[in-house]
Design an enzyme around this catalytic site. Sequence first.
Site, PDB file in Angstrom:
ATOM      1  N   LYS A 283     -19.119 -17.383   8.516  1.00  0.00           N
ATOM      2  CA  LYS A 283     -17.728 -17.976   7.793  1.00  0.00           C
ATOM      3  C   LYS A 283     -18.002 -19.484   7.146  1.00  0.00           C
ATOM      4  CE  LYS A 283     -14.264 -15.653  10.304  1.00  0.00           C
ATOM      5  NZ  LYS A 283     -13.884 -14.631   9.412  1.00  0.00           N
ATOM      6  N   GLU A 355     -16.588  -8.017  13.134  1.00  0.00           N
ATOM      7  CA  GLU A 355     -16.929  -7.846  14.700  1.00  0.00           C
ATOM      8  C   GLU A 355     -15.557  -7.277  15.160  1.00  0.00           C
ATOM      9  OE1 GLU A 355     -15.634 -10.574  13.383  1.00  0.00           O
ATOM     10  OE2 GLU A 355     -13.949 -10.654  14.842  1.00  0.00           O
ATOM     11  N   ARG A 357     -13.374  -4.918  14.789  1.00  0.00           N
ATOM     12  CA  ARG A 357     -13.493  -3.236  14.735  1.00  0.00           C
ATOM     13  C   ARG A 357     -14.477  -3.032  15.650  1.00  0.00           C
ATOM     14  NH1 ARG A 357     -14.303  -3.101   8.631  1.00  0.00           N
ATOM     15  NH2 ARG A 357     -13.131  -4.768   8.783  1.00  0.00           N
TER      16      ARG A 357
END
Length: 518
Positions: A283, A355, A357
């Site tokens: 990110k 991540e 899910r």
Amino acid sequence: MKFVHVAEAPLAAKGDLLAFIVFGDPAKDALFTALNKALGGALAEAASAESFTGANLTTLVVPTLGRLNVKRIVVLGAGTGKREATPLQLRDLAALAHQCGEKLKAHTLAFVLPAGAPTTTAQLVVEGVLGGAYRFNKYLTTEEGKKNSPVTAVHLLAHGKSDKVAAGVARSLATGITRGTAIGHAVNAARNWINEPAAFMTPTEMANNARAVAKKHKSVTASVLNRAACEKLKMGMFLAVAKGAAEEPTFIHMVYTPAKKAKKRVALIGKGLMFDSGGYSLKPSDSMFDMKVDMSGSAAVIAAMDAIATLGCEHEVHVIAACCENMVSGGAYKLGDILIGMDGTSVEINNTDAEGRLTLGDAITYTREKVKPDEMFDFATLTGACLVALGPYTAGVLSDHGKLASSWLSAAAATGEDMWRLPLNSRLKEQLRSPIADMRNTGERWGGTITAGLFLKHFAKDTPWVHVDIAGPASITTRGAQRNPVEAPGLPWRPSSSIFAKRAQRAAGAVAVHGVDR
Ligand code: BES
Ligand code: MN
Ligand code: ZN
């Protein structure tokens, strides 16, 4: 802070501040008129001087100068239109009343409940005041920063002008206070866990929170599976996400057993990413800054368990949280990896930042196979796309079970939880196709919340299931404080990092605890 029902007529109320609600034009309100008369017209004069029209979430503060037992009055505007406040609005108004009390250094706040079911109105007012009084100030070292609310007692006055309240109503108010207190404290506990930096709030610490809740209640147990136990269960997706972190993962399973034979078995599953760096699909810094909140789902369900056990529930309730960190390191999972989930599904990783899910997929399989619930609900800060779709306040609800989804949404409406259903459109499943595995973990940008939901649905299979994406509301400041122009004039919902630091002191995961407490 103590909450009590006091059998006083508003005109005879004692304390530092008397709060009551008007729906639009104050002159049309009976209590406003009566108090105005007692104050020799001072209320109407102040309203006109300050152009107070009773607009929603506006206030008018007037001193009583010894003419009444109470020192000051705050009139709370609830806007025009309806004669009854919505649950959400009532909570906000209570938070606003507390905020005025805080500013005025009031110790005792008397709140006149509006018309409506006494249990519910009392509960919402208690929740609102507790929520509004919340501070995350443990890391502040200045006197000013450490300051907590001066309000120590909140008197709830029943609706109507007389102090004569039927025994039944008094009992309903007491029930409302009990519920509001249990829920308010649980919400604030969740907020504390969420606000705590990831350096301290590790998977192990989260497991300790669950154990502490279990220790409080005879009706609750907490067990924690470590990495080896999860390996035995073949949780290949959860463990892959946990691989890059130095912190050991924990898989939490709590059970509440009701005193009488349970009506149903209900499972509440929470996403427990103690920190989400994105992994190798890293990110950008600004998006990563807030990612200690990525365990809000697990905080919500563990705190909900506390409220459930305090208040009692006719169902057997299971709380499940797969806790870990999504980090970058030599041992981290990689793009192109193919993972095998607990149910045997193979998943090709095309984005390590999707991540949640993966961890939830295994948590859902575990729940389906080991718990075998009649109904299951998961809560997850799952997709930024949900914020794009619904804005920061509203949680997204996805389910292919029409009946369960609508009962969930009506529970949310009744408890003042801002939620909206999104379609679980199976046509979008083609986005998750992989040429070399059963599925990929991410699709295109379009419909990102839905494809995440479809990914989870694959693991939920035929068990009645509702998915709640709380990526937005998990990061909203204390209700009332956020929206109240008195305290936060024009503050954007998610300010840039520099001013966020200041706001984070008050930040609260306004998590979906209210929706799951009964
Ligand atoms: N934890 C994030 C989602 C999130 C974003 C929560 C903003 C709260 C605020 C999640 O793990 C994530 O990174 N999702 C990706 C999914 C994408 C890779 C398909 C996202 O939303 O960008
Ligand atoms: Mn992520
Ligand atoms: Zn995440």
